[in-house]
Design a protein around this motif. Sequence first.
Motif, PDB file in Angstrom:
ATOM      1  N   PRO A 179       0.832  -1.208   0.000  1.00  0.00           N
ATOM      2  CA  PRO A 179       0.000   0.000   0.000  1.00  0.00           C
ATOM      3  C   PRO A 179       0.866   1.256   0.000  1.00  0.00           C
ATOM      4  CG  PRO A 179       0.021  -1.001   2.183  1.00  0.00           C
ATOM      5  CD  PRO A 179       0.751  -1.944   1.275  1.00  0.00           C
ATOM      6  N   PHE A 180       0.277   2.365  -0.391  1.00  0.00           N
ATOM      7  CA  PHE A 180       0.990   3.634  -0.292  1.00  0.00           C
ATOM      8  C   PHE A 180       1.166   3.981   1.183  1.00  0.00           C
ATOM      9  CE2 PHE A 180      -0.947   4.223  -4.576  1.00  0.00           C
ATOM     10  CZ  PHE A 180       0.249   4.325  -5.287  1.00  0.00           C
ATOM     11  N   PRO A 181       2.236   4.689   1.526  1.00  0.00           N
ATOM     12  CA  PRO A 181       2.514   4.944   2.944  1.00  0.00           C
ATOM     13  C   PRO A 181       1.628   6.032   3.539  1.00  0.00           C
ATOM     14  CG  PRO A 181       4.133   6.043   1.573  1.00  0.00           C
ATOM     15  CD  PRO A 181       3.286   5.224   0.637  1.00  0.00           C
ATOM     16  N   ALA A 182       1.466   5.970   4.841  1.00  0.00           N
ATOM     17  CA  ALA A 182       0.792   7.052   5.559  1.00  0.00           C
ATOM     18  C   ALA A 182       1.564   8.344   5.329  1.00  0.00           C
ATOM     19  CB  ALA A 182       0.729   6.726   7.046  1.00  0.00           C
ATOM     20  N   GLY A 183       0.842   9.438   5.189  1.00  0.00           N
ATOM     21  CA  GLY A 183       1.483  10.727   4.937  1.00  0.00           C
ATOM     22  C   GLY A 183       1.462  11.128   3.478  1.00  0.00           C
ATOM     23  N   ALA A 184       1.160  10.167   2.586  1.00  0.00           N
ATOM     24  CA  ALA A 184       1.035  10.499   1.164  1.00  0.00           C
ATOM     25  C   ALA A 184      -0.295  11.209   0.929  1.00  0.00           C
ATOM     26  CB  ALA A 184       1.130   9.240   0.314  1.00  0.00           C
ATOM     27  N   PHE A 215      -6.443  14.630  -0.377  1.00  0.00           N
ATOM     28  CA  PHE A 215      -6.431  14.417   1.064  1.00  0.00           C
ATOM     29  C   PHE A 215      -5.086  13.847   1.517  1.00  0.00           C
ATOM     30  CE2 PHE A 215     -10.797  13.641  -0.429  1.00  0.00           C
ATOM     31  CZ  PHE A 215     -11.477  14.624   0.280  1.00  0.00           C
ATOM     32  N   VAL A 216      -4.655  14.275   2.691  1.00  0.00           N
ATOM     33  CA  VAL A 216      -3.502  13.652   3.334  1.00  0.00           C
ATOM     34  C   VAL A 216      -4.007  12.393   4.032  1.00  0.00           C
ATOM     35  CG1 VAL A 216      -1.645  13.909   5.009  1.00  0.00           C
ATOM     36  CG2 VAL A 216      -2.425  15.898   3.703  1.00  0.00           C
ATOM     37  N   GLN A 217      -3.434  11.260   3.696  1.00  0.00           N
ATOM     38  CA  GLN A 217      -3.869   9.999   4.294  1.00  0.00           C
ATOM     39  C   GLN A 217      -2.999   9.693   5.516  1.00  0.00           C
ATOM     40  OE1 GLN A 217      -6.580   8.562   3.417  1.00  0.00           O
ATOM     41  NE2 GLN A 217      -6.907   9.850   1.599  1.00  0.00           N
ATOM     42  N   ASN A 218      -3.652   9.461   6.647  1.00  0.00           N
ATOM     43  CA  ASN A 218      -2.904   9.238   7.891  1.00  0.00           C
ATOM     44  C   ASN A 218      -2.655   7.766   8.177  1.00  0.00           C
ATOM     45  OD1 ASN A 218      -5.452   8.416   8.550  1.00  0.00           O
ATOM     46  ND2 ASN A 218      -5.718   9.792  10.301  1.00  0.00           N
ATOM     47  N   ALA A 219      -2.906   6.916   7.196  1.00  0.00           N
ATOM     48  CA  ALA A 219      -2.651   5.484   7.336  1.00  0.00           C
ATOM     49  C   ALA A 219      -2.308   4.926   5.958  1.00  0.00           C
ATOM     50  CB  ALA A 219      -3.875   4.774   7.919  1.00  0.00           C
ATOM     51  N   PRO A 220      -1.647   3.769   5.885  1.00  0.00           N
ATOM     52  CA  PRO A 220      -1.370   3.159   4.577  1.00  0.00           C
ATOM     53  C   PRO A 220      -2.672   2.932   3.812  1.00  0.00           C
ATOM     54  CG  PRO A 220      -0.139   2.055   6.312  1.00  0.00           C
ATOM     55  CD  PRO A 220      -1.101   2.968   6.999  1.00  0.00           C
ATOM     56  N   PHE A 221      -2.600   2.967   2.468  1.00  0.00           N
ATOM     57  CA  PHE A 221      -3.842   2.858   1.706  1.00  0.00           C
ATOM     58  C   PHE A 221      -3.630   2.259   0.324  1.00  0.00           C
ATOM     59  CE2 PHE A 221      -1.952   6.938   0.744  1.00  0.00           C
ATOM     60  CZ  PHE A 221      -2.229   7.201  -0.589  1.00  0.00           C
ATOM     61  N   TYR A 222      -4.669   1.562  -0.125  1.00  0.00           N
ATOM     62  CA  TYR A 222      -4.801   1.144  -1.513  1.00  0.00           C
ATOM     63  C   TYR A 222      -5.765   2.112  -2.193  1.00  0.00           C
ATOM     64  CZ  TYR A 222      -2.760  -3.413  -0.229  1.00  0.00           C
ATOM     65  OH  TYR A 222      -1.928  -4.417   0.207  1.00  0.00           O
ATOM     66  N   THR A 223      -5.779   2.116  -3.527  1.00  0.00           N
ATOM     67  CA  THR A 223      -6.680   3.023  -4.235  1.00  0.00           C
ATOM     68  C   THR A 223      -7.523   2.279  -5.261  1.00  0.00           C
ATOM     69  OG1 THR A 223      -5.340   3.593  -6.172  1.00  0.00           O
ATOM     70  CG2 THR A 223      -4.825   4.740  -4.114  1.00  0.00           C
TER      71      THR A 223
END
Length: 249
Positions: free
Chosen positions: A52-57, A70-78
């Motif tokens: 997943p993309f890192p938190a903070g991306a 949006f700033v994501q504060n947790a790892p994420f998929y899209t």
Amino acid sequence: MKIDELFDLSQGHSFELINMSVDPASFVRFVARTAENNGVVARVKTIDAVRPFPAGAISVALGGSVLSSFVQNAPFYTGFHVMALIPKKKMRLAEKLFYCHCIKMNAYRYSYGRQANKTLKNINLPPLPRWARNYQIDYSPTKTRIKRQELPLKINTWRKFKIGDLFDVSGTKTTKIRDLEEYGAGEFPYITTQAVDNAVAGYYNYSTEKGNVLVIDSAVAGFCSYQVKDFSASDHVEKLRPMFLLNKY
């Protein structure tokens, strides 16, 4: 400066939520092209072969609610048409939020269904103002005189029902924006898959559908809205015609 001078741009994973394993306890988010809830539509289990993309991306919607950032504060998929921006150098949260706002302010350039897949990197961002460099976000609770009042709900009387028992579900006729431009501006809303402005992307002198119905985006995040007026629609807009008396309330 252009976006690609400040950030490394990465194409999203283009996953479909229906094929993911939803897990409310997971720390990994699933980000789609919605303007709601920081772009997050679910929490999902990790996929061993995909990082997943890192938190903070920063996540940026390239279509749908275009340029919702949006700033994501947790790892994420899209999901589809979402890009991740990773700062080339260390940035404070206030700086990232400032750039998110600046990116969103360019959404008007992508009206009428245009997408930002190829041009996002070329958007110009203003210099970071001095106040943003030292700004400290206040996380203290907001004080208000509004008193919280619990409203009892008799959930023991609730029952499950199928949407098809209450609504006649069908698609809408797809109308291209170039056709609407020939009819000119008017009173009838043009409904799209965006999750803002009640899904309305403009008003034209043309309609194909009767009002007083619910409409649902079937391509992005399932955004549902009520349309009181007759309207026309883009692709992937479904309508729910009530089998009972319905008003705007």
